[in-house]
Motif scaffolding. Sequence first.
Motif, mmCIF file in Angstrom:
data_model
loop_
_atom_site.group_PDB
_atom_site.id
_atom_site.type_symbol
_atom_site.label_atom_id
_atom_site.label_comp_id
_atom_site.label_asym_id
_atom_site.label_seq_id
_atom_site.Cartn_x
_atom_site.Cartn_y
_atom_site.Cartn_z
ATOM 1 N N ASN A 1 43.655 35.078 29.829
ATOM 2 C CA ASN A 1 43.069 33.547 29.833
ATOM 3 C C ASN A 1 43.103 33.048 31.280
ATOM 4 O O ASN A 1 42.898 31.644 31.269
ATOM 5 N N SER A 2 42.965 33.720 32.211
ATOM 6 C CA SER A 2 43.229 33.031 33.476
ATOM 7 C C SER A 2 41.761 32.532 34.029
ATOM 8 O O SER A 2 40.754 33.135 33.469
ATOM 9 N N PRO A 3 41.875 31.478 34.840
ATOM 10 C CA PRO A 3 40.578 31.103 35.447
ATOM 11 C C PRO A 3 39.598 32.034 36.035
ATOM 12 O O PRO A 3 40.228 33.141 36.450
ATOM 13 N N LYS A 4 38.352 31.857 36.066
ATOM 14 C CA LYS A 4 37.637 32.724 36.722
ATOM 15 C C LYS A 4 38.100 32.958 38.467
ATOM 16 O O LYS A 4 38.495 32.022 39.092
ATOM 17 N N ILE A 5 37.759 34.019 38.924
ATOM 18 C CA ILE A 5 37.951 34.347 40.620
ATOM 19 C C ILE A 5 36.871 33.504 41.093
ATOM 20 O O ILE A 5 35.616 33.598 40.599
ATOM 21 N N SER A 6 37.048 33.253 42.441
ATOM 22 C CA SER A 6 35.719 32.531 43.079
ATOM 23 C C SER A 6 34.895 33.583 43.540
ATOM 24 O O SER A 6 35.286 34.838 43.618
ATOM 25 N N PRO A 7 33.344 33.245 43.472
ATOM 26 C CA PRO A 7 32.612 34.272 44.077
ATOM 27 C C PRO A 7 32.879 34.964 45.387
ATOM 28 O O PRO A 7 32.479 36.137 45.615
ATOM 29 N N ASP A 8 33.624 34.063 46.227
ATOM 30 C CA ASP A 8 33.872 34.591 47.540
ATOM 31 C C ASP A 8 34.858 35.950 47.428
ATOM 32 O O ASP A 8 34.875 36.837 48.006
ATOM 33 N N VAL A 9 35.792 35.713 46.507
ATOM 34 C CA VAL A 9 36.917 36.709 46.398
ATOM 35 C C VAL A 9 36.194 37.953 45.540
ATOM 36 O O VAL A 9 36.665 39.024 46.034
ATOM 37 N N SER A 10 35.435 37.588 44.788
ATOM 38 C CA SER A 10 34.684 38.571 43.913
ATOM 39 C C SER A 10 33.968 39.697 45.097
ATOM 40 O O SER A 10 33.784 40.710 44.931
ATOM 41 N N ALA A 11 33.370 38.793 45.710
ATOM 42 C CA ALA A 11 32.391 39.593 46.901
ATOM 43 C C ALA A 11 33.220 40.364 47.750
ATOM 44 O O ALA A 11 32.976 41.444 48.155
ATOM 45 N N ALA A 12 34.386 39.843 48.197
ATOM 46 C CA ALA A 12 35.343 40.465 48.809
ATOM 47 C C ALA A 12 35.718 41.872 48.367
ATOM 48 O O ALA A 12 35.977 43.006 49.067
ATOM 49 N N ALA A 13 36.170 41.653 47.088
ATOM 50 C CA ALA A 13 36.678 43.085 46.359
ATOM 51 C C ALA A 13 35.576 43.998 46.405
ATOM 52 O O ALA A 13 35.989 45.101 46.463
#
Length: 305
Positions: A275-287
Amino acid sequence: MNFIEKNGYKISALTLGTVQLGLNYGINNQKGMPTYEESSEILKAALDSGIVSFDTARGYGESELVLKRFFETESREHTLISKVVFGDVDKSQVREKLFSMTHESCERLGIEKLPFLKLHNQTMLEQYGDTLVYAMQDLKREGIVGGIGVSFSDKSKLNELTDGCGFDCVQIPANIFDSGVILDGSIKKLAVSGSAVFVRSVYLQGLFFKDTNTLPEKIKSAKAPLDKLHALARDAGISMAELAITFIRDAEGIASLILGCDTKEQLLESVNLLNSPKISPDVSAAAMKIAETVEPTVIRPWEWA
């Protein structure tokens, strides 16, 4: 907890993987297999949390028997999913072998009809082809199982082996280091075709939590990307587990994440993280950028030994 319905059965957004209840499992598992009392606590907590789907297999040691014992005295709604595997059988004996193993799983689980049956790996499809697919369809047609599917490890032939088979469910590994099936649209394609897509190995069999100074020889190359991933999570103010779950959870087309646990506390943490909030697009891109540096062996647990 959210759920979908497939062939009259509920599948929750989180499916409890029960391999840990029947075997010593996972690169980061120092505790060993839970006792039945501990397993019972985990299963009860799962139901209390809204989980209704439970994934097991003939190859998971005592797992099916643990589930049978628990659900003998538990009346709440649940959906059992099991898997079978066999090899070196003449094609003329495939149907008989499949039916026999399915009946044995039903007996071990204490049920007359198995909601969903999956082949434990894609190599069975490669070896037996339509002969096996037709036998699975017969299982469903005769009411022995409610739905059929396949679990993949090697996803290189995912589309080729699932096209036209009428699978109700497909199980695949996917995680931050292994997200090709998300990026190339394979998961979405399966979902559009009518398959409920289950994703396992979200934590890469516990590798994301492993002390990077104690990695096995064959995957020592994972140290640098793992360290960078841990740093990314810290900088984002979230745990490694939250990063791993939310990265996969929000991919289009996924019906359920299969997550296992060794303790009730781990299970409850996973439910909360779902149920955690979505991660930011920047964090997703960095991953994803970090994942580009990962060697193939790291995402192939069967090659770690």
